[in-house]
Design an enzyme around this catalytic site. Structure first.
Site, PDB file in Angstrom:
ATOM      1  N   SER A  70      -9.281  24.348  -5.234  1.00 34.85           N
ATOM      2  CA  SER A  70      -8.846  23.157  -4.514  1.00 34.85           C
ATOM      3  C   SER A  70      -9.439  23.160  -3.097  1.00 34.85           C
ATOM      4  CB  SER A  70      -7.320  23.101  -4.491  1.00 34.85           C
ATOM      5  OG  SER A  70      -6.859  21.851  -4.023  1.00 34.85           O
ATOM      6  N   ASP A 209      -7.723  15.938 -13.583  1.00 38.47           N
ATOM      7  CA  ASP A 209      -7.314  16.327 -12.235  1.00 38.47           C
ATOM      8  C   ASP A 209      -7.316  15.085 -11.352  1.00 38.47           C
ATOM      9  OD1 ASP A 209      -6.859  17.387  -9.760  1.00 38.47           O
ATOM     10  OD2 ASP A 209      -8.498  18.844  -9.818  1.00 38.47           O
ATOM     11  N   HIS A 238      -5.603  20.167 -12.523  1.00 37.11           N
ATOM     12  CA  HIS A 238      -5.986  20.808 -11.270  1.00 37.11           C
ATOM     13  C   HIS A 238      -6.042  22.335 -11.365  1.00 37.11           C
ATOM     14  CE1 HIS A 238      -6.752  20.560  -7.015  1.00 37.11           C
ATOM     15  NE2 HIS A 238      -5.704  21.303  -6.698  1.00 37.11           N
TER      16      HIS A 238
END
Length: 253
Positions: A70, A209, A238
């Protein structure tokens, strides 16, 4: 790179048995012991990179593959540029081109791809989060943790997943995330890093995601950097290593 409490909870045995992993808190997750007031400079990206450098040397970790998930993908990218001799391969997971303009595309992507059930769960989670905010006018102590839970319908392909327990006890420093994720990573130019990094780079992205910019927003950039490999995994969001560990394992360079 990230939270030394959160990430071990989402890394399955499939991966843990294959690799010797070191997971290090960055300053956004670390408990502050200093009595001096914090400021944005406390969480300057260069300072965070120097922290990682300290840990790699202190723990005598040889040059290795560095994974950033991320927003931590930008930290990994910057670390590989600053300390090229310490990074053999770079793996960016669920990282968009930036938290700026490309991120705006996720709303239309969500509207087009998400099921009715996913949209309804997202609506309910957002309503619950707003109630939590309104019930704590002095400010939510665990704002970041509760925010992440409110994003479950955007982050997990499996709609039955509730990430509440994954975030239990995780310490976050709000200013760190406001500054790094809300300012530095909004304006970051990944081209400036990709053009300097010599080690192999792999992107692993989830088709479902909706927390970061959609996978296809990387395409205009990767046309200029054909050496960067991109893998889009179906049936995951994600956290590809959590939802699709076997497939994720095959994507690791």
């Amino acid at each position: 790179m990230g939270s030394a409490l959160y990430y071990p909870r989402v890394i399955p045995d499939t991966l843990a048995k294959e690799f010797k992993m070191t997971i290090v808190d960055h300053r956004g997750f670390a408990k502050r012991n200093l009595s001096t007031p914090e400021s944005e400079s406390t969480y300057d990206l260069e300072t965070v990179l120097n922290d990682f450098y300290f840990f790699q040397n202190q723990l005598e970790i040889p040059p290795c593959l560095v994974l950033g998930h991320s927003g931590h993908g930008y930290m990994a990218l910057a670390y590989a540029k600053k300390y090229p001799d310490l990074v053999t391969k770079l793996l960016l997971v669920a990282t968009g081109p930036s938290h700026g303009a490309p991120l705006q595309e996720r709303e239309s992507y969500f509207e087009a791809l998400a099921s009715v059930e996913r949209k309804e769960k997202h609506r309910l989670l957002q309503s619950k989060f707003q109630t939590q905010i309104q019930s704590n006018p002095e400010g939510l102590v665990d704002f970041f943790n509760l925010y992440c839970v409110s994003q479950d319908a955007l982050g997990f392909y499996d709609l039955s997943i509730d990430s509440t327990t994954l975030w239990e006890g995780v310490k976050t420093n709000k200013l760190a995330f406001d500054f790094l994720f809300g300012k530095v990573f909004v304006d970051i130019k990944v081209d400036d890093y990709l053009s300097e990094i010599k080690c192999p780079i792999t992107l692993v992205l989830g088709r479902y995601d909706f927390q970061v910019a959609p996978h296809y927003t990387w395409d205009p950039i990767l046309q200029r950097f054909p050496g960067v490999k991109k893998r889009v995994m179906d049936h995951c969001g994600h956290l590809p290593f959590y939802e699709r560990p076997e497939e994720f394992l095959s994507a690791i360079p």
